[in-house]
Design a protein around this motif. Structure first.
Motif, PDB file in Angstrom:
ATOM      1  N   SER A  83       0.793  -1.286   0.053  1.00 22.18           N
ATOM      2  CA  SER A  83      -0.045   0.028   0.005  1.00 22.18           C
ATOM      3  C   SER A  83       0.860   1.149   0.009  1.00 22.18           C
ATOM      4  O   SER A  83       0.531   2.344  -0.727  1.00 22.18           O
ATOM      5  CB  SER A  83      -0.953   0.029   1.268  1.00 22.18           C
ATOM      6  N   ILE A  84       1.732   1.347   0.854  1.00 20.38           N
ATOM      7  CA  ILE A  84       2.709   2.261   0.931  1.00 20.38           C
ATOM      8  C   ILE A  84       3.490   2.608  -0.478  1.00 20.38           C
ATOM      9  O   ILE A  84       3.553   3.713  -0.811  1.00 20.38           O
ATOM     10  CB  ILE A  84       3.897   2.136   1.981  1.00 20.38           C
ATOM     11  N   SER A  85       4.014   1.422  -1.012  1.00 23.40           N
ATOM     12  CA  SER A  85       4.599   1.629  -2.327  1.00 23.40           C
ATOM     13  C   SER A  85       3.667   2.163  -3.551  1.00 23.40           C
ATOM     14  O   SER A  85       4.074   2.706  -4.299  1.00 23.40           O
ATOM     15  CB  SER A  85       5.338   0.193  -2.771  1.00 23.40           C
ATOM     16  N   ASP A  86       2.371   1.586  -3.530  1.00 26.20           N
ATOM     17  CA  ASP A  86       1.404   2.203  -4.530  1.00 26.20           C
ATOM     18  C   ASP A  86       1.275   3.701  -4.191  1.00 26.20           C
ATOM     19  O   ASP A  86       1.304   4.482  -5.278  1.00 26.20           O
ATOM     20  CB  ASP A  86       0.053   1.464  -4.321  1.00 26.20           C
ATOM     21  N   VAL A  87       1.355   4.233  -3.146  1.00 32.45           N
ATOM     22  CA  VAL A  87       0.924   5.534  -2.831  1.00 32.45           C
ATOM     23  C   VAL A  87       2.274   6.568  -3.435  1.00 32.45           C
ATOM     24  O   VAL A  87       2.155   7.419  -4.210  1.00 32.45           O
ATOM     25  CB  VAL A  87       0.611   6.037  -1.569  1.00 32.45           C
ATOM     26  N   PHE A  88       3.362   5.906  -3.036  1.00 34.10           N
ATOM     27  CA  PHE A  88       4.827   6.565  -3.380  1.00 34.10           C
ATOM     28  C   PHE A  88       4.820   6.450  -4.878  1.00 34.10           C
ATOM     29  O   PHE A  88       5.305   7.518  -5.555  1.00 34.10           O
ATOM     30  CB  PHE A  88       5.863   5.903  -2.789  1.00 34.10           C
ATOM     31  N   ASN A  89       4.830   5.411  -5.491  1.00 32.27           N
ATOM     32  CA  ASN A  89       4.738   5.248  -7.114  1.00 32.27           C
ATOM     33  C   ASN A  89       3.870   6.084  -7.956  1.00 32.27           C
ATOM     34  O   ASN A  89       4.250   6.461  -8.964  1.00 32.27           O
ATOM     35  CB  ASN A  89       4.628   3.659  -7.380  1.00 32.27           C
ATOM     36  N   SER A  90       2.878   6.141  -7.305  1.00 30.47           N
ATOM     37  CA  SER A  90       1.836   7.210  -8.080  1.00 30.47           C
ATOM     38  C   SER A  90       2.425   8.701  -8.142  1.00 30.47           C
ATOM     39  O   SER A  90       1.963   9.477  -9.005  1.00 30.47           O
ATOM     40  CB  SER A  90       0.470   7.165  -7.449  1.00 30.47           C
ATOM     41  N   LYS A  91       3.349   8.980  -7.342  1.00 30.04           N
ATOM     42  CA  LYS A  91       3.789  10.364  -7.377  1.00 30.04           C
ATOM     43  C   LYS A  91       5.182  10.521  -7.800  1.00 30.04           C
ATOM     44  O   LYS A  91       5.981  11.473  -7.673  1.00 30.04           O
ATOM     45  CB  LYS A  91       3.700  11.083  -6.100  1.00 30.04           C
ATOM     46  N   VAL A  92       5.701   9.396  -8.276  1.00 28.55           N
ATOM     47  CA  VAL A  92       7.348   9.580  -8.498  1.00 28.55           C
ATOM     48  C   VAL A  92       7.471  10.629  -9.464  1.00 28.55           C
ATOM     49  O   VAL A  92       8.601  11.322  -9.322  1.00 28.55           O
ATOM     50  CB  VAL A  92       7.735   8.021  -9.083  1.00 28.55           C
ATOM     51  N   ALA A  93       6.598  10.954 -10.474  1.00 29.46           N
ATOM     52  CA  ALA A  93       7.037  11.829 -11.498  1.00 29.46           C
ATOM     53  C   ALA A  93       7.172  13.247 -10.703  1.00 29.46           C
ATOM     54  O   ALA A  93       7.875  14.054 -11.387  1.00 29.46           O
ATOM     55  CB  ALA A  93       6.060  11.837 -12.669  1.00 29.46           C
ATOM     56  N   GLU A  94       6.181  13.630 -10.081  1.00 23.35           N
ATOM     57  CA  GLU A  94       5.896  14.604  -9.315  1.00 23.35           C
ATOM     58  C   GLU A  94       7.210  14.918  -8.594  1.00 23.35           C
ATOM     59  O   GLU A  94       7.778  16.094  -8.368  1.00 23.35           O
ATOM     60  CB  GLU A  94       4.794  14.653  -8.435  1.00 23.35           C
ATOM     61  N   ILE A  95       7.638  13.772  -7.809  1.00 20.21           N
ATOM     62  CA  ILE A  95       8.741  14.008  -6.988  1.00 20.21           C
ATOM     63  C   ILE A  95       9.913  14.340  -7.674  1.00 20.21           C
ATOM     64  O   ILE A  95      10.908  15.288  -7.349  1.00 20.21           O
ATOM     65  CB  ILE A  95       9.040  12.614  -5.932  1.00 20.21           C
ATOM     66  N   LYS A  96      10.253  13.692  -8.819  1.00 23.39           N
ATOM     67  CA  LYS A  96      11.322  14.065  -9.728  1.00 23.39           C
ATOM     68  C   LYS A  96      11.408  15.554 -10.235  1.00 23.39           C
ATOM     69  O   LYS A  96      12.362  16.066 -10.153  1.00 23.39           O
ATOM     70  CB  LYS A  96      11.445  13.011 -10.602  1.00 23.39           C
ATOM     71  N   GLN A  97      10.199  15.844 -10.601  1.00 24.64           N
ATOM     72  CA  GLN A  97      10.109  17.332 -11.164  1.00 24.64           C
ATOM     73  C   GLN A  97      10.371  18.300  -9.853  1.00 24.64           C
ATOM     74  O   GLN A  97      11.259  19.040 -10.094  1.00 24.64           O
ATOM     75  CB  GLN A  97       8.371  17.496 -11.417  1.00 24.64           C
ATOM     76  N   LYS A  98      10.011  17.971  -8.781  1.00 24.73           N
ATOM     77  CA  LYS A  98      10.395  18.993  -7.707  1.00 24.73           C
ATOM     78  C   LYS A  98      11.551  18.858  -7.185  1.00 24.73           C
ATOM     79  O   LYS A  98      12.123  19.916  -6.947  1.00 24.73           O
ATOM     80  CB  LYS A  98       9.405  18.428  -6.192  1.00 24.73           C
ATOM     81  N   ILE A  99      12.309  17.675  -7.487  1.00 27.77           N
ATOM     82  CA  ILE A  99      13.660  17.470  -7.326  1.00 27.77           C
ATOM     83  C   ILE A  99      14.397  18.544  -8.043  1.00 27.77           C
ATOM     84  O   ILE A  99      15.349  19.347  -7.696  1.00 27.77           O
ATOM     85  CB  ILE A  99      14.170  16.404  -7.147  1.00 27.77           C
ATOM     86  N   VAL A 100      14.037  18.194  -9.508  1.00 30.16           N
ATOM     87  CA  VAL A 100      14.953  19.077 -10.515  1.00 30.16           C
ATOM     88  C   VAL A 100      14.663  20.535 -10.466  1.00 30.16           C
ATOM     89  O   VAL A 100      15.401  21.554 -10.447  1.00 30.16           O
ATOM     90  CB  VAL A 100      14.406  18.663 -11.734  1.00 30.16           C
ATOM     91  N   ALA A 101      13.243  20.858 -10.061  1.00 32.63           N
ATOM     92  CA  ALA A 101      13.008  22.332  -9.899  1.00 32.63           C
ATOM     93  C   ALA A 101      13.726  22.901  -8.693  1.00 32.63           C
ATOM     94  O   ALA A 101      14.311  24.031  -8.753  1.00 32.63           O
ATOM     95  CB  ALA A 101      11.616  22.660  -9.692  1.00 32.63           C
ATOM     96  N   SER A 102      14.002  21.989  -7.465  1.00 33.79           N
ATOM     97  CA  SER A 102      14.690  22.677  -6.258  1.00 33.79           C
ATOM     98  C   SER A 102      16.054  22.800  -6.605  1.00 33.79           C
ATOM     99  O   SER A 102      16.851  23.741  -6.244  1.00 33.79           O
ATOM    100  CB  SER A 102      14.368  21.738  -5.357  1.00 33.79           C
ATOM    101  N   SER A 103      16.945  21.795  -7.283  1.00 31.27           N
ATOM    102  CA  SER A 103      17.966  21.966  -7.836  1.00 31.27           C
ATOM    103  C   SER A 103      18.221  23.195  -8.514  1.00 31.27           C
ATOM    104  O   SER A 103      19.365  23.790  -8.679  1.00 31.27           O
ATOM    105  CB  SER A 103      18.456  20.788  -8.438  1.00 31.27           C
ATOM    106  N   LEU A 104      17.414  23.454  -9.451  1.00 34.18           N
ATOM    107  CA  LEU A 104      17.559  24.684 -10.369  1.00 34.18           C
ATOM    108  C   LEU A 104      17.382  25.960  -9.862  1.00 34.18           C
ATOM    109  O   LEU A 104      17.716  27.044  -9.995  1.00 34.18           O
ATOM    110  CB  LEU A 104      16.443  24.708 -11.375  1.00 34.18           C
ATOM    111  N   GLY A 105      16.591  25.982  -8.806  1.00 33.71           N
ATOM    112  CA  GLY A 105      16.217  27.179  -8.066  1.00 33.71           C
ATOM    113  C   GLY A 105      16.924  27.616  -6.985  1.00 33.71           C
ATOM    114  O   GLY A 105      17.220  28.828  -6.574  1.00 33.71           O
TER     115      GLY A 105
END
Length: 104
Positions: free
Chosen positions: A82-104
């Motif tokens: 259940s935990i993995s399903d919730v996390f996996n559903s947001k992987v793209a958003e997480i990666k986008q936030k990491i990239v945005a944070s690294s640039l900002g």
């Protein structure tokens, strides 16, 4: 253990809180980047994953205790799925936030 809609919402809230910590993780990793031989984005992703797993596991284990459901290998496996399903559903958003944070 079947997740209720309330449980699902709580896990999503926990993940949202962890995602909002990405700028802090970025600052922490960037401060040490010269001393470590790691890819910053991968390290931050791992930090997000670890934090979410720890907090969501604690939430669900406490819930099992509250409802007095016995924990066994099967219930722990269901919790982790259940935990993995919730996390996996947001992987793209997480990666986008990491990239945005690294640039900002």
């Amino acid at each position: 253990m079947e997740l209720t809609s309330e449980d699902q919402k709580e896990l999503e809230t926990i993940l949202s809180i962890v995602i909002h910590q990405i700028p802090s993780y970025t600052n922490m990793v960037n401060a040490s980047i010269g001393r470590w031989d790691v890819k910053a984005d991968d390290c931050i992703f791992g930090m997000v994953y670890h934090s979410f797993i720890a907090k969501s596991t604690e939430y669900l284990k406490n819930k099992l205790t509250d409802i007095e459901q016995e924990t066994n290998v099967e219930s722990i496996f269901e919790i982790m799925n259940s935990i993995s399903d919730v996390f996996n559903s947001k992987v793209a958003e997480i990666k986008q936030k990491i990239v945005a944070s690294s640039l900002g």
